[in-house]
Design a protein around this motif. Structure first.
Motif, short mmCIF file in Angstrom:
data_model
loop_
_atom_site.label_atom_id
_atom_site.label_comp_id
_atom_site.label_asym_id
_atom_site.label_seq_id
_atom_site.Cartn_x
_atom_site.Cartn_y
_atom_site.Cartn_z
N GLN A 73 0.88 -1.17 -0.07
CA GLN A 73 0.14 0.11 -0.02
C GLN A 73 0.90 1.15 0.10
O GLN A 73 0.47 2.40 -0.64
CB GLN A 73 -0.97 -0.07 1.28
CG GLN A 73 -1.88 1.19 1.33
CD GLN A 73 -3.19 0.93 0.87
OE1 GLN A 73 -3.39 -0.04 0.05
NE2 GLN A 73 -4.31 1.84 1.08
N GLU A 76 2.77 1.64 -3.31
CA GLU A 76 1.78 2.37 -4.26
C GLU A 76 1.67 3.94 -4.21
O GLU A 76 1.42 4.63 -5.10
CB GLU A 76 0.21 1.61 -4.27
CG GLU A 76 -0.65 2.00 -5.51
CD GLU A 76 -0.18 1.28 -6.74
OE1 GLU A 76 -0.72 1.55 -7.74
OE2 GLU A 76 0.57 0.19 -6.54
N ARG A 194 -2.70 -6.58 -2.55
CA ARG A 194 -2.35 -6.00 -3.90
C ARG A 194 -1.19 -7.15 -4.16
O ARG A 194 -0.81 -7.59 -3.51
CB ARG A 194 -1.61 -4.66 -3.45
CG ARG A 194 -2.83 -3.43 -3.18
CD ARG A 194 -1.75 -2.37 -3.16
NE ARG A 194 -2.65 -1.14 -2.69
CZ ARG A 194 -3.49 -0.48 -3.53
NH1 ARG A 194 -3.07 -0.72 -4.80
NH2 ARG A 194 -3.98 0.68 -3.03
#
Length: 568
Positions: A73, A76, A194
């Motif tokens: 996270q 990203e 992810r």
């Protein structure tokens, strides 16, 4: 079985610890054939441990999967900010679960992660941030309060993410809460799932910039590659296996279903030892890391018992304080399998005490430096018991030489400066061509340590050629403290020397002569240094002298005479 025979058996073709020769900057270097190629591969292996607990911090328990989700996270988010390969991302915080998240998130983006010493003052942090050209900072609230007044002098920083800032306000628009991106550790397991995606990182890509104090008084950034770092993973496995072979036993085959290994982490992540020799191998192997906000032996023993810790150590201080604690008998410490340390001088009697107090635990020691990405030699088990004043032989992919002042290699038993060569030697210093020319010679690193090697290759560190002392694992370059003392208007002469300390290894003591007619107390001079440098660098005592400090014919202060005064 000799050291050479044990290493040959462990590194033979077809073995997990097999060695190959690779070319690095045009030079042949021995390397671990089956080591993970990059930190991204280490991260991917760590995620495979799933719901096992990876990080324990007070009431926070973070699984490998939860850690992975938080890391991806944040990665990203970094990409959304425009982070590009080779950009510097600084991590400035105490040992918190957010530290490895920030480290690996930046590494996955191809950044050069720049961990900075959480003990440093705002001015020291400002220097390193400016010197490295850092674009993004991940920091905890305590460090932000130290850095805030310096942010205006760092226009190159584009964003500052603050962990555990407790809502503290800052007028700088670049500052925002890390929790707004990844939440708190309690909620990481619920973050989106992810994918890591294709791994584009290569072994020789630049990965880290660890700052180490310099003889000029200004820290230097040691530029490390992914290969430098991951070499520690195989070195750690090799050391333990060698101990079994040396005693005539076959090393046990790792059992994925067996009890989880756990390390009580009492050294900082921002040191090469904590990051390269503990964090990465633990993530790769699925071991638990138990964090401590501050070292306290009673709390350490409670955690060893509660978390079934199998390994602890870091610096000799830690081992001594557990061994000598009057309440040790109240705790079940039988889970300990290793008590190991490095980073500071240690008394040979310590190994004997470890065996007496923890009969099932293997004592361990080793040597390395920031420039060798942590582990270079390892010393465990019976070898350490038989040679308690050695730091062990070089790991199989590394080579040690002892050289005279003219660069000639000396035979076993002779004393000279220690040089090291291997896949863990960093590329060099960041933007320091003169320091590079002095320290790195044809791929070899000049360690600044005076040492000898015996016939089997065991290394014995005798003294430091550099004017440096080590206090509980923290390097203190004397010139840095002396420069701070000279800034005081009353100081005419100043010199820092190390005084032996049973648990810290040594501690700094300053000798000072005041200018004629000037007046200053020892406490005033200590406070003067404390206002300019990290607390561990402040002299524990200031010895005010009526006469100028002793000097040789060239005007150099004779520190051996000052040490003799201390001994007297």
């Amino acid at each position: 079985m000799s050291i050479a025979q044990a290493h040959a058996a462990l590194t033979a073709p077809g073995q997990m610890l097999e060695i190959e020769t690779v070319m690095i900057e045009g030079r042949p270097v021995k390397a671990w054939k089956h080591a993970p190629p990059s930190l991204a591969h280490v991260f991917a292996a760590g995620r495979g441990h799933g719901d096992k607990i990876f990080l324990v911090n007070e009431d926070e328990r973070v699984s490998f999967e939860a850690f992975a989700r938080a890391t991806l996270q944040l990665a990203e988010h970094f990409k959304g900010l425009g982070l590009a390969k080779g950009d510097r991302v600084a991590v400035i915080m105490r040992n918190l679960p957010e530290w490895p998240v920030a480290f690996f998130a930046a590494a996955l983006c191809g950044a050069i992660v720049t961990p900075l010493n959480a003990w440093w003052t705002g001015a020291e942090l400002e220097f390193a941030l400016g010197d490295s050209g850092t674009r993004f900072v991940v920091i905890d609230g305590e460090r932000l309060s130290r850095l805030s007044e310096h942010l205006g002098s760092l226009p190159g920083i584009e964003a500052v993410l603050v962990a555990r800032g407790d809502g503290q306000e800052t007028a700088d628009p670049r500052v925002s809460a890390l929790e707004d991106v990844i939440g708190t550790p309690h909620g990481w397991a619920a973050l989106p799932d992810r994918s890591l995606g294709e791994i584009m990182l290569q072994p020789e890509d630049e990965a880290t910039l660890f700052y180490t104090s310099g003889t000029t008084g200004k820290p230097k950034g040691a530029l490390g590659t992914h290969r430098n770092i991951v070499s520690n993973i195989m070195a750690s496995a090799c050391s333990g296996a060698r101990a079994y072979l040396r005693r005539g036993e076959m090393p046990p085959v790792p059992d994925p279903a067996g009890p989880q290994k756990a390390t009580l982490l009492s050294v900082p992540f921002f040191h090469a030892t904590g990051c390269h020799a503990v964090l990465s191998p633990s993530l790769f192997a699925g071991a638990k890391l138990v964090l401590m906000r501050k070292w306290e032996p009673l709390e350490a023993m409670r955690l060893i018992e509660a978390e079934r810790v199998t390994g602890c150590g870091g610096v000799p201080t830690i081992a001594w304080q557990i061994i000598e604690h009057p309440d040790r008998h109240r705790f079940d410490l039988s889970s300990l399998e290793t008590v190991s340390y490095g980073g500071a001088p240690s008394a040979p009697e310590l190994v004997r005490q470890i065996k007496a107090v923890f009969p099932k635990a293997m004592p361990g020691n080793g040597w390395g430096m920031t420039e060798t990405s942590a582990t270079f030699t390892s010393h465990v088990g019976e070898d350490y018991e038989h040679r308690p004043d050695s730091c062990g032989p070089a790991v199989p992919v590394c080579e040690l030489q002892v050289r005279d002042p003219d660069g000639r290699v000396l035979p076993p038993g002779a004393v000279g400066e220690l040089f090291g060569y291997g896949p863990n030697v960093v590329k060099g210093y960041w933007n320091r061509p003169e320091a590079n020319a002095e320290t790195f010679v044809d791929g070899w690193v000049r360690t600044g340590d005076l040492a000898r090697l015996d016939e089997e290759g065991f290394c014995f560190i005798l003294d430091r050629a550099k004017d440096m002392l080590i206090r509980g694992g923290e390097n203190i370059y004397c010139v840095e403290v002396e420069s701070a003392l000279y800034e005081h208007p009353a100081v005419m002469d100043a010199a820092l020397v190390g005084r032996p300390h049973r648990t810290l290894g040594e501690e700094p003591v300053a000798f000072v002569t005041l200018a004629p007619g000037a007046d200053a107390s020892a406490l005033e001079l200590q406070a003067h240094v404390a206002a300019r440098l990290a607390a561990f660098k402040v002299p524990v005592a200031v010895m005010l002298q009526a006469e100028p400090l002793p000097r040789n014919a060239n005007g150099k202060i004779l520190k051996r005479d000052l040490k003799a005064l201390l001994e007297a």
